[in-house]
Structures are given as C-alpha cells and as structure tokens.
Scaffold this motif. Sequence first.
Motif, PDB file in Angstrom:
ATOM      1  N   ALA A 145       1.087  -1.067   0.163  1.00  0.00           N
ATOM      2  CA  ALA A 145      -0.300   0.320  -0.138  1.00  0.00           C
ATOM      3  C   ALA A 145       0.638   1.342   0.096  1.00  0.00           C
ATOM      4  O   ALA A 145       0.847   1.815  -0.925  1.00  0.00           O
ATOM      5  CB  ALA A 145      -1.203  -0.389   0.946  1.00  0.00           C
ATOM      6  N   TYR A 146       2.171   1.689   0.569  1.00  0.00           N
ATOM      7  CA  TYR A 146       2.141   2.474   0.637  1.00  0.00           C
ATOM      8  C   TYR A 146       3.906   2.435   0.430  1.00  0.00           C
ATOM      9  O   TYR A 146       4.739   3.600   0.490  1.00  0.00           O
ATOM     10  CB  TYR A 146       2.896   2.818   2.655  1.00  0.00           C
ATOM     11  CG  TYR A 146       1.587   3.561   3.201  1.00  0.00           C
ATOM     12  CD1 TYR A 146       0.803   4.753   2.614  1.00  0.00           C
ATOM     13  CD2 TYR A 146       0.499   2.194   2.911  1.00  0.00           C
ATOM     14  CE1 TYR A 146      -0.355   5.136   3.585  1.00  0.00           C
ATOM     15  CE2 TYR A 146      -1.074   2.991   3.088  1.00  0.00           C
ATOM     16  CZ  TYR A 146      -1.264   4.254   3.730  1.00  0.00           C
ATOM     17  OH  TYR A 146      -2.353   4.479   4.566  1.00  0.00           O
ATOM     18  N   GLU A 156      -4.171   4.034 -10.778  1.00  0.00           N
ATOM     19  CA  GLU A 156      -4.960   5.079  -9.814  1.00  0.00           C
ATOM     20  C   GLU A 156      -5.754   3.604  -9.427  1.00  0.00           C
ATOM     21  O   GLU A 156      -6.241   3.340  -7.806  1.00  0.00           O
ATOM     22  CB  GLU A 156      -6.118   6.204  -9.965  1.00  0.00           C
ATOM     23  CG  GLU A 156      -6.527   7.017  -8.797  1.00  0.00           C
ATOM     24  CD  GLU A 156      -7.514   7.791  -9.363  1.00  0.00           C
ATOM     25  OE1 GLU A 156      -8.891   8.301  -8.130  1.00  0.00           O
ATOM     26  OE2 GLU A 156      -7.459   8.594 -10.212  1.00  0.00           O
ATOM     27  N   SER A 157      -6.572   2.486 -10.034  1.00  0.00           N
ATOM     28  CA  SER A 157      -7.627   1.397  -9.928  1.00  0.00           C
ATOM     29  C   SER A 157      -6.671   0.715  -8.647  1.00  0.00           C
ATOM     30  O   SER A 157      -7.262   0.233  -7.809  1.00  0.00           O
ATOM     31  CB  SER A 157      -7.701   1.104 -10.704  1.00  0.00           C
ATOM     32  OG  SER A 157      -7.381   0.625 -11.288  1.00  0.00           O
ATOM     33  N   ASP A 159      -4.217   1.907  -6.352  1.00  0.00           N
ATOM     34  CA  ASP A 159      -3.536   1.719  -5.462  1.00  0.00           C
ATOM     35  C   ASP A 159      -4.795   1.590  -3.936  1.00  0.00           C
ATOM     36  O   ASP A 159      -5.432   2.510  -3.631  1.00  0.00           O
ATOM     37  CB  ASP A 159      -3.937   4.221  -5.628  1.00  0.00           C
ATOM     38  CG  ASP A 159      -3.219   4.490  -4.006  1.00  0.00           C
ATOM     39  OD1 ASP A 159      -2.613   3.777  -3.564  1.00  0.00           O
ATOM     40  OD2 ASP A 159      -2.192   5.755  -4.937  1.00  0.00           O
ATOM     41  N   ARG A 161      -4.295   2.697  -1.168  1.00  0.00           N
ATOM     42  CA  ARG A 161      -4.593   3.136  -0.062  1.00  0.00           C
ATOM     43  C   ARG A 161      -5.564   3.381   0.062  1.00  0.00           C
ATOM     44  O   ARG A 161      -7.008   4.319   0.654  1.00  0.00           O
ATOM     45  CB  ARG A 161      -3.641   4.835   0.178  1.00  0.00           C
ATOM     46  CG  ARG A 161      -2.274   4.031   0.330  1.00  0.00           C
ATOM     47  CD  ARG A 161      -0.979   5.379   0.428  1.00  0.00           C
ATOM     48  NE  ARG A 161      -1.037   5.676  -0.993  1.00  0.00           N
ATOM     49  CZ  ARG A 161      -1.088   6.742  -1.723  1.00  0.00           C
ATOM     50  NH1 ARG A 161      -0.255   7.456  -0.894  1.00  0.00           N
ATOM     51  NH2 ARG A 161      -0.424   7.280  -3.187  1.00  0.00           N
ATOM     52  N   TYR A 162      -6.669   3.546  -1.610  1.00  0.00           N
ATOM     53  CA  TYR A 162      -7.659   4.211  -1.934  1.00  0.00           C
ATOM     54  C   TYR A 162      -9.260   3.000  -2.672  1.00  0.00           C
ATOM     55  O   TYR A 162      -9.675   3.437  -3.079  1.00  0.00           O
ATOM     56  CB  TYR A 162      -7.679   5.602  -2.861  1.00  0.00           C
ATOM     57  CG  TYR A 162      -6.789   6.671  -2.446  1.00  0.00           C
ATOM     58  CD1 TYR A 162      -6.462   7.092  -1.182  1.00  0.00           C
ATOM     59  CD2 TYR A 162      -5.778   6.715  -2.896  1.00  0.00           C
ATOM     60  CE1 TYR A 162      -5.724   7.872  -0.813  1.00  0.00           C
ATOM     61  CE2 TYR A 162      -4.932   7.293  -3.031  1.00  0.00           C
ATOM     62  CZ  TYR A 162      -4.527   8.312  -1.824  1.00  0.00           C
ATOM     63  OH  TYR A 162      -4.003   9.254  -1.085  1.00  0.00           O
ATOM     64  N   PHE A 163      -7.972   1.758  -2.288  1.00  0.00           N
ATOM     65  CA  PHE A 163      -8.851   0.382  -2.705  1.00  0.00           C
ATOM     66  C   PHE A 163      -9.591   0.127  -2.095  1.00  0.00           C
ATOM     67  O   PHE A 163      -9.324   0.538  -0.765  1.00  0.00           O
ATOM     68  CB  PHE A 163      -8.485   0.008  -3.860  1.00  0.00           C
ATOM     69  CG  PHE A 163      -9.067  -1.671  -3.736  1.00  0.00           C
ATOM     70  CD1 PHE A 163      -9.764  -1.297  -5.165  1.00  0.00           C
ATOM     71  CD2 PHE A 163      -9.108  -2.548  -3.161  1.00  0.00           C
ATOM     72  CE1 PHE A 163     -10.490  -2.601  -5.709  1.00  0.00           C
ATOM     73  CE2 PHE A 163      -9.571  -3.980  -3.979  1.00  0.00           C
ATOM     74  CZ  PHE A 163     -10.128  -3.903  -4.632  1.00  0.00           C
ATOM     75  N   LYS A 164     -11.286  -0.138  -2.246  1.00  0.00           N
ATOM     76  CA  LYS A 164     -11.896  -1.258  -1.508  1.00  0.00           C
ATOM     77  C   LYS A 164     -12.279  -2.275  -1.858  1.00  0.00           C
ATOM     78  O   LYS A 164     -13.376  -1.902  -2.831  1.00  0.00           O
ATOM     79  CB  LYS A 164     -13.223  -0.137  -0.200  1.00  0.00           C
ATOM     80  CG  LYS A 164     -13.935  -0.737   0.499  1.00  0.00           C
ATOM     81  CD  LYS A 164     -14.559  -0.135   1.081  1.00  0.00           C
ATOM     82  CE  LYS A 164     -14.778  -0.863   3.218  1.00  0.00           C
ATOM     83  NZ  LYS A 164     -15.690  -0.480   3.738  1.00  0.00           N
ATOM     84  N   GLY A 171      -9.508  -3.430   2.821  1.00  0.00           N
ATOM     85  CA  GLY A 171      -9.595  -2.197   2.679  1.00  0.00           C
ATOM     86  C   GLY A 171     -10.568  -1.417   3.201  1.00  0.00           C
ATOM     87  O   GLY A 171     -11.658  -0.823   3.940  1.00  0.00           O
ATOM     88  N   LEU A 172     -10.312   0.253   2.942  1.00  0.00           N
ATOM     89  CA  LEU A 172      -8.829   1.031   2.634  1.00  0.00           C
ATOM     90  C   LEU A 172      -8.172   0.780   3.585  1.00  0.00           C
ATOM     91  O   LEU A 172      -8.366   0.275   4.804  1.00  0.00           O
ATOM     92  CB  LEU A 172      -8.997   2.453   2.482  1.00  0.00           C
ATOM     93  CG  LEU A 172     -10.125   3.206   1.543  1.00  0.00           C
ATOM     94  CD1 LEU A 172     -10.876   4.534   3.171  1.00  0.00           C
ATOM     95  CD2 LEU A 172     -10.513   2.646   0.371  1.00  0.00           C
ATOM     96  N   LYS A 174      -5.074   1.468   5.937  1.00  0.00           N
ATOM     97  CA  LYS A 174      -3.976   2.764   5.620  1.00  0.00           C
ATOM     98  C   LYS A 174      -2.697   2.072   7.063  1.00  0.00           C
ATOM     99  O   LYS A 174      -2.212   1.331   6.687  1.00  0.00           O
ATOM    100  CB  LYS A 174      -4.972   2.960   7.512  1.00  0.00           C
ATOM    101  CG  LYS A 174      -6.230   3.896   6.899  1.00  0.00           C
ATOM    102  CD  LYS A 174      -6.830   4.354   6.221  1.00  0.00           C
ATOM    103  CE  LYS A 174      -8.248   4.685   6.426  1.00  0.00           C
ATOM    104  NZ  LYS A 174      -8.274   5.731   4.654  1.00  0.00           N
TER     105      LYS A 174
END
Length: 341
Positions: A145-146, A156-157, A159, A161-164, A171-172, A174
């Motif tokens: 994730a990081y 972006e799809s 990433d 950090r923002y995918f659930k 997800g997401l 953290k």
Amino acid sequence: MLPKEYRICMPLTVEEYRIGQLYMISKHSHEQSDRGEGVEVVQNEPFEDPAHGKGQCTEKRVYLNSKLPSWARAVVPKIFYVTEKAWNYYPYTITGEYLLLACSFLPKFSIHIETKYEDNNGSNDKIFGSEAQDVDREVCFVDIAYDEVPERYYKESEDLRYFKSEKTSRGLLKEGWRDSQQPIMCSYKLVNVKFEVWGLQTRVEQFVHKVVRDVLLLGHRQAFAWVDEWIDMTIDEVREFERATQEATNKKIGIFPPTISISETPLPCYTHSGPSSAPSTPLATDAPEFLSVSKDRPRKKSAPETLTLPDPADRVPRLRLPSLRLPQRSPSHQASDANPQ
C-alpha cells in the motif's frame, strides 16, 4: 551471490491467494504482451515431487528486447528472452530465471527464488529452516500500500490506500495496516541473484534486486486490487481461465509453436534448478551509474575505415642512373680537334 529475503503481506488468506496468484499472473502476462514481445507459455503440466507432493511445473519465455534499457539493447541480440521456470507445490514454490542467449560473450546470470506462504504478518524468522538462517542475508518488508511504485506502472485503480473491495469489504489500507488487518498472510521469498563477473558482481546484483523488488510489489498489489474479479472462482475455474489466457497470450505475441497442453498424468521428478512464474516487469530505462560511459570520452578506432592497397608496380624499386655531364671544351680545343696534326 547476494541473498535477500522479501516479506510481502496481503489482506488475504493463503488459501484465497492460491486462486488470486494464478489469476493475477495470467492477466498480467496477457496485458504486458504484444506481437513479438511478452510472455510465451511453453509448458504448464502437473508435477509430483517425493518431498513436496503434487504440484504444477511451468516454463515460460519472456521476450523483452524492446523493454530493455538502451545500454542493454546495445549488447544483446535482437531475439532475446529469459527462460522462466517454476515448480509450484502451493503453499511452497521453487522458481528461477536464466538468460538464454544465442551468443557467448554475455556473462553468466541467474535468479533463484524459494517461496513459502503463511497466514501471519511476516513474523516467522525461521520459515526457511536452520540452514537458511546460517546464511547472511538482508530481510526486506515490502508494503503493497505505501511503498512507492515506479511512476510508469502506477494506476489509480490499483492504489491500495484508496481501494476497497466490494465483495470482501477489505480495504482501505491505512498506515500500520499489517499490525491490525485480519485476515492477513505473508509471501516469504528467499531470492538469490548470481552474476559471475569480477569487479561488477556486487553492483549488478544490487541493481537486479531492485528490479525484483519492483516486480514483487507490482504483482502483489494487483492480486489484491483485482480481488473482486477472482474471489468467487474455484481452482478448476481459475485453471480454465489460465489455459484460455495463455493461449490468447501466445497468439498475441505471434510465436508458434509451442502448443500448450495440460496433462492429466504427472510428470517425472526433475532436479530443482530454477526460475519464476512471477509476472515480468520492464527494466528501468537508465543505465546504472557503474555501467554508464562518459559521452566526452574519446572513442578509439581499432582499424582504418578504408584500406588502400599499393599498386603492384610500386612494389619493385626503380633503378635511377645518375646523369652524366661532360665538361665544356674551349674553342681552341675544338679547333685542334677539327685539325689534327
């Protein structure tokens, strides 16, 4: 030989990732392939080992000449591929990669990867046994994730950090997610890179490890980012998806044969020597500093551009006779010569 142990955690179970890994490798290989470039599947057969039991043996050829950096394309043949082999006794695999080149001037190079999967957050320091523990190696945690993904591969799809996930509600992810996430599993990968060239060995092996790390990061990110596509599949369904995708990929590359066959009869046991079924990732476009050549350095010519042969007639020396000059005679001498006494 430079050994490193990579630990890559994912919000999945080991049993789930058995499906996700097969799906991810097949889809990634197809996406990265084009005519003349990409991943050709040569073999995908059941396999049985006396120590590890039943598994799957795969062999692939990764054609990547155009994806090599310019400094590498200058020294390798136009038809260039890496042979990639894997023996998958999930949750244990033996993989490796070898350069197969139609020229003898390139150095010996190989990658050997031993992989084990466990349902934990990367806390098992003895997963590869006491023998591996005695080998000095670096342990590297890869955060899907990081950790930074090379810009050219970022989507972006994907990433995390923002995918659930809609189907699993996971997800997401953290900061510190590995300490609190459930379920969680870890891919333990013991990677040995071998480059037998004195003076360059350490630097080249470090450069290759960076590429391997990027491959592992990208592959594991995609496995979770695509979870809603494969989470409902059975092992038979993902094997059928794998077979159909492999055939489509081979046609996309435009390389015939070989024909892929999935045999129902296990193959005989082979010596483990080898390569990887992990997805291929193009190398960086810039040459590492230690392989860079100064643009200001004068180039030497080993031979003249034009060879002029001498005229054969010039090979025989010419004899030059000295010119003889008679002394001038006075008029009185000339008269006496005309009137001899």
